[in-house]
Design an enzyme around this catalytic site. Structure first.
Site, PDB file in Angstrom:
ATOM      1  N   HIS A  56     -45.563  24.817  -9.682  1.00  0.00           N
ATOM      2  CA  HIS A  56     -45.775  23.605 -10.473  1.00  0.00           C
ATOM      3  C   HIS A  56     -47.175  23.093 -10.163  1.00  0.00           C
ATOM      4  O   HIS A  56     -47.715  23.321  -9.099  1.00  0.00           O
ATOM      5  CB  HIS A  56     -44.770  22.525 -10.058  1.00  0.00           C
ATOM      6  CG  HIS A  56     -43.396  22.727 -10.607  1.00  0.00           C
ATOM      7  ND1 HIS A  56     -43.124  22.691 -11.961  1.00  0.00           N
ATOM      8  CD2 HIS A  56     -42.223  22.952  -9.999  1.00  0.00           C
ATOM      9  CE1 HIS A  56     -41.835  22.889 -12.137  1.00  0.00           C
ATOM     10  NE2 HIS A  56     -41.262  23.058 -10.964  1.00  0.00           N
TER      11      HIS A  56
ATOM     12  N   LYS B  22     -46.956  14.421 -10.238  1.00  0.00           N
ATOM     13  CA  LYS B  22     -48.273  15.025 -10.022  1.00  0.00           C
ATOM     14  C   LYS B  22     -49.214  13.894  -9.632  1.00  0.00           C
ATOM     15  O   LYS B  22     -49.100  12.787 -10.118  1.00  0.00           O
ATOM     16  CB  LYS B  22     -48.788  15.706 -11.293  1.00  0.00           C
ATOM     17  CG  LYS B  22     -47.871  16.818 -11.764  1.00  0.00           C
ATOM     18  CD  LYS B  22     -48.396  17.526 -12.987  1.00  0.00           C
ATOM     19  CE  LYS B  22     -47.301  18.198 -13.778  1.00  0.00           C
ATOM     20  NZ  LYS B  22     -46.394  19.042 -12.993  1.00  0.00           N
TER      21      LYS B  22
ATOM     22  N   TYR C 183     -53.192  23.922  -9.964  1.00  0.00           N
ATOM     23  CA  TYR C 183     -52.068  24.579  -9.305  1.00  0.00           C
ATOM     24  C   TYR C 183     -52.512  25.157  -7.962  1.00  0.00           C
ATOM     25  O   TYR C 183     -53.624  25.662  -7.852  1.00  0.00           O
ATOM     26  CB  TYR C 183     -51.565  25.741 -10.172  1.00  0.00           C
ATOM     27  CG  TYR C 183     -51.038  25.357 -11.519  1.00  0.00           C
ATOM     28  CD1 TYR C 183     -51.902  25.065 -12.574  1.00  0.00           C
ATOM     29  CD2 TYR C 183     -49.663  25.300 -11.759  1.00  0.00           C
ATOM     30  CE1 TYR C 183     -51.415  24.707 -13.820  1.00  0.00           C
ATOM     31  CE2 TYR C 183     -49.171  24.965 -13.011  1.00  0.00           C
ATOM     32  CZ  TYR C 183     -50.058  24.669 -14.033  1.00  0.00           C
ATOM     33  OH  TYR C 183     -49.574  24.327 -15.268  1.00  0.00           O
TER      34      TYR C 183
END
Lengths: 305, 155
Positions: free
Chosen positions: A245, A276, A237
């Site tokens: 997120h 991601k 993070y």
């Protein structure tokens, strides 16, 4: 209290001293088998300020049958504990459960006496509680019906007497307090420094790689948690996980380890689906602790359908 | 597979391809002659070449040998004037190590891994050095369902 307590203003000096005290304290880590745990609330706070997040794994006394919200202890990743120890900010508290209980029978006796007292107190309070509730219910009922005053008073008295005789407070309903600030789970900071032992985790290549990656990303200011749900090693993070997120799913591998191509494609696709970036991370060649470099390869959506 | 034909006045006769047309293809032979990869990897490289050159119409697609990795790589441009990219073609049953990936990245061009399955289907995976920040999620605005969620949890 007859008069209100005088207000105590906390001066800036006091506040900064307190925060300095927190920031200088040595965090105590208790091991349960191979798992590092932290119990003390102020230390969880210190650890978080150092970027160590951990996972809460304890049951909440008032909400035991769920796991959406959990309490202390905080379970640390092996890497989190090792980083704290390497920074000199944490010490392993030796396991005292092997001590012979016979050695201190007085303490054991005091404990049982304390429990018994607590049980009696709680029983008495529970009975009072029941009586109050009964009175309230019956008064409300009386106000609804229009029976005679005498009859209803008699009925109430009878019920209260029955309660006195028949009420029992079960042992299983007793609340037990766990004192995490004291009671054998800590030592004063000076003693902790003396007791500090080497970090006990075995250092194989995989653990070493994981640790170097963890340390490097932490140095860059990222916050890391475990990534079991995504099939990786860590979630990364840009700030506190409560506010952001995750950007990356980290997969730690050695430079020469052969990855099945299906696995590479699978995790890359997973990363794309959850927005991601998957990072393949390996530790460089250098033998020295400080010289080695961590290399990162990002798996990016190709856009080629 | 046969070549497209047009029945015109010139009367072009359809020429069926021999079953081993791949082996006779000049590009395939060039890749084999690089004498680096094994036949499975060369075959995979050839299929990727066809996809890039014929289907995606990439420009200047060529095969290069990487002796360090003992693999055939492809280079080409997606469009005229764009920088050259490097493609690493691999059959799906092979493994891939991070060292090989870094080796290809070290060549300096944008890198694509292309995995070739036994049915000849291809999957491209882009790889780059460093930490690439992902695109943000599409909608981060609060959709105002907090009250609704609260009520649901009580039941």
């Amino acid at each position: 209290m007859d008069s209100p307590e005088p207000k105590r203003t906390v001066s800036r000096e006091d506040a900064s001293k307190e925060s300095m005290a927190i920031s200088r304290q040595v965090i105590g880590i208790n091991f349960c088998g191979p798992t590092p745990l932290m119990w003390r609330a102020d230390e969880l706070k210190s650890a978080r300020e150092l970027g160590i997040i951990g996972t809460l794994v304890g049951s909440l006394a008032r909400q035991p049958r769920q796991n959406t919200r959990l309490g202390r202890p905080l379970e640390l990743l092996p890497e989190e504990g090792r980083l704290l120890a390497d920074m000199g900010r944490a010490a392993v508290i030796p396991d005292s459960t092997n001590e012979d209980p016979e050695v201190n029978p007085e303490q054991v006796q005091q404990y049982h006496a304390g429990m018994e007292n607590s049980f009696q107190e709680q029983g008495a309070m529970a009975l009072e509680d029941r009586k109050t509730t009964l009175l309230r219910v019956m008064t409300a009922k009386h106000n609804e019906d229009s029976g005679s005053q005498e009859d209803s008073n008699g009925a109430v008295r009878d019920r209260l007497e029955a309660l006195d005789h028949g009420f029992s407070f079960p042992r299983t309903a007793m609340a037990v307090q766990l004192c995490t600030a004291r009671a054998g789970l800590s030592h004063c900071p000076e003693v902790r420094r003396l007791l500090a032992t080497d970090w006990p985790i075995p250092r194989d290549e995989r653990s070493e790689t994981r640790f170097r990656v963890f340390r490097d990303l932490r140095r860059q200011g990222f916050y890391l948690t475990s990534a079991g749900k995504f099939g990786g090693d860590y979630l990364v993070y840009p700030g506190d996980p409560l506010r952001f997120h995750a950007y990356f799913i980290v997969v730690c591998i050695s430079m020469d380890e052969s990855m099945p191509l299906c696995d590479v494609l699978a995790i890359a696709r997973l990363g794309s689906n959850v927005k991601k970036t998957v990072l393949l991370c390996s530790s460089g060649e250098s033998q020295e602790d400080d010289g080695e470099e961590v290399v990162y390869t990002s798996l990016q959506w190709s856009g080629m359908v | 597979m046969s070549e497209l034909t047009k029945k015109t006045d010139e009367d072009v006769i359809e020429k069926p391809l021999p079953p081993n047309w791949i082996l006779q293809h000049p590009m395939y032979q060039h890749l084999m002659n690089l004498d680096v990869g094994d036949s499975a990897q060369v075959h995979a490289a050839f299929l990727v070449y066809l996809d890039l050159a014929e289907v995606r119409q990439w420009k200047e697609v060529s095969g290069v040998g990487c002796s360090e990795l003992r693999l055939v790589l492809l280079e080409g441009r997606e469009k005229e004037g764009e920088p050259t990219q490097t493609v690493l073609p691999l059959p799906v049953h092979r493994g891939l190590c991070h060292r090989s990936v870094r080796s290809v990245l070290a060549r300096g061009s944008p890198m694509l891994l292309c995995v070739v399955a036994s049915d000849s289907s291809l999957v491209y995976q882009r790889m780059c050095d460093g930490l690439l920040t992902p695109d943000p999620p599409v909608c981060i605005q609060d959709q105002g369902r907090r009250q609704h969620r609260k009520r649901r949890q009580q039941h």
